[in-house]
Scaffold this active site. Structure first.
Site, short mmCIF file in Angstrom:
data_model
loop_
_atom_site.label_atom_id
_atom_site.label_comp_id
_atom_site.label_asym_id
_atom_site.label_seq_id
_atom_site.Cartn_x
_atom_site.Cartn_y
_atom_site.Cartn_z
CD GLU A 27 -3.06 0.55 2.31
OE1 GLU A 27 -4.00 -0.23 2.07
OE2 GLU A 27 -2.88 1.05 3.43
CD GLU A 51 -2.51 0.96 -4.55
OE1 GLU A 51 -2.45 0.08 -3.68
OE2 GLU A 51 -3.57 1.30 -5.09
CB CYS A 90 -6.60 -3.14 5.75
SG CYS A 90 -6.56 -1.69 6.78
CB SER A 114 -4.90 1.07 -1.33
OG SER A 114 -4.07 -0.05 -1.50
CE LYS A 133 -10.22 -8.03 8.49
NZ LYS A 133 -9.44 -7.66 7.32
CD GLU A 137 -11.11 -9.01 3.98
OE1 GLU A 137 -10.83 -9.37 5.14
OE2 GLU A 137 -10.53 -8.07 3.41
CD GLU A 142 -13.37 -10.41 -4.43
OE1 GLU A 142 -14.27 -11.18 -4.80
OE2 GLU A 142 -13.58 -9.37 -3.77
CB CYS A 159 -9.43 -3.77 14.45
SG CYS A 159 -9.47 -3.81 12.68
FE1 HC1 Z 1 -8.06 -5.34 11.76
FE2 HC1 Z 1 -6.44 -5.57 9.87
S1 HC1 Z 1 -6.20 -4.07 11.56
S2 HC1 Z 1 -8.62 -4.97 9.57
O1 HC1 Z 1 -8.83 -3.78 12.01
O2 HC1 Z 1 -5.81 -4.36 8.55
O3 HC1 Z 1 -10.25 -7.26 11.85
O4 HC1 Z 1 -7.09 -6.14 14.44
O5 HC1 Z 1 -6.70 -7.95 11.39
O6 HC1 Z 1 -6.81 -7.80 7.86
O7 HC1 Z 1 -3.61 -6.50 10.42
C1 HC1 Z 1 -9.45 -6.52 11.93
C2 HC1 Z 1 -7.53 -5.82 13.51
C3 HC1 Z 1 -6.97 -6.85 11.18
C4 HC1 Z 1 -6.60 -6.96 8.60
C5 HC1 Z 1 -4.66 -6.19 10.19
#
Ligand code: HC1
Ligand code: SF4
Length: 579
Positions: A282, A285, A308, A328, A367, A370, A375, A512
């Site tokens: 990132e 980028e 993220c 990103s 998550k 996700e 993909e 998070c």
């Molecule tokens: Fe998160 Fe991440 S910080 S998104 O908040 O970018 O869930 O903790 O795991 O993938 O590293 C959540 C936290 C986490 C991702 C990272």
């Protein structure tokens, strides 16, 4: 100021104060199922709907709901006399007359406010038999809605509409038929829900719960033919201890590792390693876009937005599809870890992709969705097989008869377990962009940062901004947490009013650490602050605090990926977004 008496105690409060708040100031806890106060977000949900918080105001015929009744001069209030207790118990019994009795198998059992209060009020038999609601259970990839268990407190609606501005949930129909649901009572999966899980975090019953993957995990861990590896998100270590009676903000990184090893995971790795990898991709980028922008390339879009947080990704795909070329393209750390584990680590370990199960422990419910996105699968096999929440992990540790508080500290396995302080702070609002700034500054300027702490990027204000000096080049950074705040920054970008070069967005208030899968914090922002402080402490204690200095990341590029944003990196570590 108004003077009144509550339970024989005198108090003076400003005009407009509710009886509930005044009692709280006196240390008197009035039970409630619907009231919710999210201090730092300026949200006070006081619909007076559950009627559990009723109190007696002497001289008045009817009991008053304390959460939305204002204090008046000279009032004399009784919050717990027998008349009040009798009324609360009757209200509870009426509520239970239309509630299923599957507490033994309910996902919320043991954690359900309705159950706790029924017990507290001494409800032992039900005097009212009423019609029972019979809604179809709505299963989405992250959240399960069982509206037979809804008590119409409408906390979820406030969370979804007022805090997150998503508007996926609202009350529909009237009277007995009324229910909180997506528009046209469609399934959550077809609605604009982002799976941020904030509604689940405030639901007082089993009406909204996470999709639980614990049993699938137990089956996989018990299967000797499978190699099960785990990655743990940054924010989990700062909150897991709360489920075992430890104070908020207690870091349990080493204990968590030893618990996971004892549960039978073959390798215990760290999402923080993948967070360092995310910064490499990132950050590169960002610098590429910035350079093109400085060179006058009109096609290049700034600000770049972090990508993220899957709740946030869902949000812009639903609500800002015209801006999907701004974030990103870097995958989240969870989704960078998966392909590295299944393509690089599996080869090192001499096992086939299909024999490796990658599990993530996340503070987040989005998550779960996700990792099931198409993909992120190869021939139907997900890079990350499934994700379990901090709460699910705590329950599993308890099931296995372990007490986290007495466990010894152990280290993560390598090569995907080594991380820098930059990876750790990803879990708190502002942490991702601070981590990016540490690396981008050094790569861009060729100089070593004198101080890696960018204090200006930290804090809990919903929208923050700071300018970081890249050796004469001012970089304007914006931060938003909570989707309502994100919406404001996005609307500014759409209107051409944004001055930022880079923006970090996290869907959940606090980032998070306040995720929908964390131990419930009931809107208490002091808990979020302690969790954030814990992550910054872990960062401070790390020998290496900048992602580009992680020796295992350097090795990964040398042995496998080539360089950041290489062809292979793009194939494995970047993504695209949908309308
Ligand atoms: Fe998160 Fe991440 S910080 S998104 O908040 O970018 O869930 O903790 O795991 O993938 O590293 C959540 C936290 C986490 C991702 C990272
Ligand atoms: Fe709204 Fe988030 Fe709940 Fe979805 S998960 S209904 S977006 S609060």
């Amino acid at each position: 100021m108004i003077k009144l008496t509550i339970d024989n105690k005198q108090i003076e409060v400003p005009q407009g104060t509710t009886i509930y708040e005044a009692a709280k100031q006196l240390g008197i806890e009035i039970p409630t199922l619907c009231y919710m106060h999210l201090g730092d977000m300026g949200i006070e949900h006081k619909p007076g709907g559950c009627r559990i918080c009723v109190v007696e105001v002497e001289g008045r015929r009817n009991l008053a709901p304390s959460c939305n009744s204002k204090c008046e001069e000279g009032m004399v209030i009784n919050t717990h006399n027998m008349r009040v207790l009798n009324a609360r118990k009757t209200v509870m019994e009426l509520m239970l007359s239309d509630h299923p009795f599957d507490c033994l198998v309910c996902a919320k059992s043991g954690n359900c406010d309705l159950q706790t209060m029924a017990h507290q009020f001494g409800v032992r038999e039900l005097h009212y038999k009423g019609e029972q609601s019979t809604y179809k259970v709505d299963y989405s990839p992250s959240i399960i809605r069982d509206m037979d268990k809804c008590i119409m407190c409408r906390r979820c609606e406030t969370m979804c509409n007022d805090v997150q501005t998503v508007g996926a949930l609202s009350a529909v129909n009237r009277g007995f038929e009324s229910v909180v649901a997506p528009a046209f009572e469609m399934d959550l999966e077809k609605s604009t829900c982002t799976y941020c899980g904030q509604c689940v975090a405030v639901c007082p019953t089993g009406a909204l719960t996470e999709k639980d993957h614990t049993n699938q995990l137990i089956r996989d861990l018990a299967d000797p033919k499978k190699t099960v590896v785990v990655q743990t998100a940054p924010a989990v270590r700062a909150a897991l201890g709360e489920e075992f009676g430890m104070d908020a903000g207690t870091l349990v990184t080493g204990k968590m590792v030893s618990a996971l090893r004892s549960l039978g995971f073959d390798k215990v790795f760290d999402t923080d390693f993948a967070a360092d990898l995310t910064i490499m991709e990132e950050g590169t980028e960002l610098l590429e876009r910035l350079q093109k922008h400085l060179d006058g390339d009109k096609d290049v879009k700034l600000p770049i937005l972090t990508s993220c947080c899957p709740g946030w990704v869902n949000f812009f795909e639903h609500h800002f599809p015209d801006m999907k070329d701004i974030p990103s393209t870097a995958r989240s750390p969870q989704q960078m870890f998966g392909p590295i584990a299944k393509n690089y680590l599996a080869k090192q370990m001499g096992i086939k992709r299909e024999d490796m199960i990658v599990v993530s422990i996340m503070p987040c419910l989005a998550k779960k969705y996700e990792c099931q996105r198409d993909e992120f699968k190869v021939d139907g096999d997900p890079d990350v097989n499934y994700s379990i929440s901090t709460r699910e992990l705590a329950n599993l540790i308890k099931q296995a008869n372990m007490d986290l508080s007495t466990m010894a500290d152990e280290d993560f396995d390598n090569p995907l377990g080594e991380s820098t302080g930059a990876g750790v702070i990803f879990g708190a609002t502002g942490g991702v962009i601070e981590a990016a700034a540490r690396t981008a500054y050094e790569v861009y300027t060729g100089k070593t940062l004198e101080k890696v702490d960018f204090e200006a990027l930290r804090g809990m204000d919903g929208i923050r901004s700071a300018t970081v000096d890249f050796d004469g080049l001012p970089i304007n950074i914006g931060i938003a947490h909570g989707l309502g705040n994100a919406r404001k920054l996005l609307e500014d970008i759409r209107d051409g009013k944004s001055e930022y070069h880079a923006i970090e967005i996290m869907a959940c208030p606090g980032g998070c650490i306040g995720g929908g899968g964390q131990p419930l914090h009931h809107g208490d922002s002091s808990i979020l602050k302690k969790r954030a402080a814990a992550l910054y402490r872990e960062d401070e204690g790390k020998a290496i605090r900048k992602s580009h200095e992680n020796p295992y990341i350097i090795k990964l590029y040398e042995e496998f990926l080539g360089k950041p944003c290489s062809e292979l990196s793009h194939k494995l570590l970047h993504t695209h977004y949908f309308d």
